[in-house]
Design an enzyme around this catalytic site. Structure first.
Site, PDB file in Angstrom:
ATOM      1  N   LYS A   1     -21.837  19.408 -19.640  1.00  0.00           N
ATOM      2  CA  LYS A   1     -21.575  18.710 -18.519  1.00  0.00           C
ATOM      3  C   LYS A   1     -22.594  19.010 -17.402  1.00  0.00           C
ATOM      4  CE  LYS A   1     -17.714  17.676 -20.785  1.00  0.00           C
ATOM      5  NZ  LYS A   1     -16.236  18.212 -21.297  1.00  0.00           N
TER       6      LYS A   1
ATOM      7  N   ASP B   1     -11.130  27.776 -18.067  1.00  0.00           N
ATOM      8  CA  ASP B   1     -12.052  26.763 -18.856  1.00  0.00           C
ATOM      9  C   ASP B   1     -12.769  26.004 -17.946  1.00  0.00           C
ATOM     10  OD1 ASP B   1     -13.114  24.408 -20.187  1.00  0.00           O
ATOM     11  OD2 ASP B   1     -11.292  23.534 -20.978  1.00  0.00           O
TER      12      ASP B   1
ATOM     13  N   TRP C   1      -7.018  17.968 -20.756  1.00  0.00           N
ATOM     14  CA  TRP C   1      -7.727  19.373 -21.189  1.00  0.00           C
ATOM     15  C   TRP C   1      -6.904  20.348 -21.446  1.00  0.00           C
ATOM     16  CZ3 TRP C   1     -11.284  18.467 -24.560  1.00  0.00           C
ATOM     17  CH2 TRP C   1     -12.031  17.507 -24.468  1.00  0.00           C
TER      18      TRP C   1
HETATM   19  C1  LIG Z   1     -15.429  18.538 -22.088  1.00  0.00           C
HETATM   20  C2  LIG Z   1     -14.326  19.425 -21.777  1.00  0.00           C
HETATM   21  C3  LIG Z   1     -13.732  19.967 -23.020  1.00  0.00           C
HETATM   22  C4  LIG Z   1     -14.242  19.740 -24.211  1.00  0.00           C
HETATM   23  O1  LIG Z   1     -15.497  20.494 -24.618  1.00  0.00           O
HETATM   24  P1  LIG Z   1     -16.237  20.395 -25.820  1.00  0.00           P
HETATM   25  O2  LIG Z   1     -17.585  21.335 -25.559  1.00  0.00           O
HETATM   26  O3  LIG Z   1     -16.624  18.919 -26.423  1.00  0.00           O
HETATM   27  O4  LIG Z   1     -15.291  21.102 -27.023  1.00  0.00           O
HETATM   28  C5  LIG Z   1     -12.988  20.987 -22.623  1.00  0.00           C
HETATM   29  N1  LIG Z   1     -12.336  21.177 -21.415  1.00  0.00           N
HETATM   30  C6  LIG Z   1     -12.972  20.399 -20.252  1.00  0.00           C
HETATM   31  C7  LIG Z   1     -12.408  20.798 -18.912  1.00  0.00           C
HETATM   32  C8  LIG Z   1     -14.185  19.506 -20.840  1.00  0.00           C
HETATM   33  O5  LIG Z   1     -14.380  18.798 -19.506  1.00  0.00           O
END
Ligand SMILES: *Cc1c(COP(=O)(O)O)cnc(C)c1O
Length: 360
Positions: free
Chosen positions: A195, A171, A102
């Site tokens: 999540k 993030d 990511w």
């Molecule tokens: C799932 C995830 C993403 C992507 O998220 P989306 O909402 O599908 O764009 C980005 N960073 C991390 C750490 C993730 O777990």
């Protein structure tokens, strides 16, 4: 009705009470004769839902007043672009800590919209850990240091926030609302909600208000943080169902002891699971440096791929779903987000012990 334990990495398990409440309200929302997803987002019912979700997010995450809180569609992935678009308009640079899949994506996207570089990369080591502060190579004129607080695929998590003299941007998609945040170190914290908080369909973004004032305005309206903040996340039609569900999850978190209690449960669950891995005499192996092990996504390997396939298949039959590792890395992964009850982790640990006795 049958509910299984769902260890999927995202979208992922939600509290049963929340699903049942939504089911009961879905067709006729509180005697309005229509569903919350059918009515105007400007009406009093949805407005109340919207405002409560944001207020509860601020309360649960203990977000200080000098941060704005917004919902934006496009998930965390759109934030990979919005962060540099808004913050790097003046030609400044950004450092990215490359801890895995990511972080790499965030860095690649930032490169399209600004001058972004890797301040550290774990790629050569196979992404097994987060760096020490001394390993970070932060260059002059760097506007922010971007980190991925938890790598969902690699199972690598920051347990100590980098202490650097520039603001952090994070993030936090896969450990969102799972522990207290030292807000004073951050300019932007964002995460996809699917999540730890609700169904897919939005990211939640927390932005320091002073950043809004200096942010780039030469952007399409939807891409501007200041526009979303000024319009209270209603610049355009918000993802009403997602926000409604996130609101229910947050209210529940608030009523169940808040972020401190969440963090404690996360530690307990992870301890159980890593205990089973470490106590298996090498049958189950976690490849991550112990100091960087994720409390949310626990990855593990078995002695060979045939055993891994059998493990996942038999676990599924036993009502333990979503344990296959990400297709890019293989192996197994148990995502034990906020809504995974400790009984689910106990059931998994029991299954792992039993599988080891039979197949080990
Ligand atoms: C799932 C995830 C993403 C992507 O998220 P989306 O909402 O599908 O764009 C980005 N960073 C991390 C750490 C993730 O777990």
């Amino acid at each position: 009705m049958m509910r299984i334990y769902n260890f999927s990495a995202g979208p992922s398990t939600l509290p049963l009470e929340v699903l049942e409440e939504a089911r009961d309200e879905l067709v006729d929302y509180r005697d309005t004769g229509m569903s919350i997803i059918e009515m105007s987002h400007r009406g009093p019912e949805y407005t109340a839902v919207h405002e409560a979700a944001i207020a509860d997010a601020r309360a649960v995450y203990r977000v200080p007043e000098d941060f704005a809180a917004i919902f934006v569609q496009g998930g965390a992935s759109l934030q990979f672009a919005m962060v540099p678009l808004n913050l790097l308009g003046d030609g400044r640079r950004a450092g990215y800590v490359d801890t895995g899949a990511w972080a790499s994506k965030a860095l690649a996207d930032a490169g399209h919209h600004g001058d972004a570089y890797a301040a550290w990369s774990g790629a050569d080591e196979g992404y097994r850990r987060v760096p020490d502060d001394a390993e970070l190579a932060i260059e002059d004129g760097t506007r922010y240091l971007h980190i991925t607080s938890n790598e969902t695929i690699g199972g690598v998590q920051f347990h100590r926030w980098p202490e650097v003299d520039i603001p952090l941007v994070a993030d936090m998609s896969s450990d969102f609302f799972s522990r207290p945040i030292p807000w004073e170190r951050f300019d932007v914290v964002y995460g996809g909600v699917q999540k730890n908080l609700g169904p897919a369909g939005a990211a939640m973004v927390f932005i320091r208000r002073s950043v809004l004032e200096e942010a780039n305005r030469e952007l399409a309206a939807y891409l501007r943080y200041d526009v979303h903040v000024a319009k209270d996340s209603m610049y355009n039609t918000p993802p009403v169902f997602t926000i409604y569900m996130v609101g229910k999850v947050l209210r529940r978190l608030r009523e169940h002891g808040g972020i401190g209690a969440v963090a404690e449960r996360a530690e307990q669950k992870a301890k159980l699971l890593y205990g089973a891995i470490d106590g298996s005499g090498g049958f189950y192996r976690n490849p991550v440096d112990p100091a960087s092990r994720s409390l949310m996504n626990v990855v593990f390997r078995l002695p060979d791929e045939a055993l891994e396939a059998r493990f996942v298949e038999q676990a599924t039959d036993a009502g333990l779903s979503g344990l296959k590792g990400h297709r890019s890395v293989g192996g197994c992964r148990a995502s034990i987000y906020n809504a995974m009850p400790i009984d689910g982790v106990r059931a998994l640990v029991e299954f792992m012990d039993d599988f080891l006795r039979r197949e080990g």
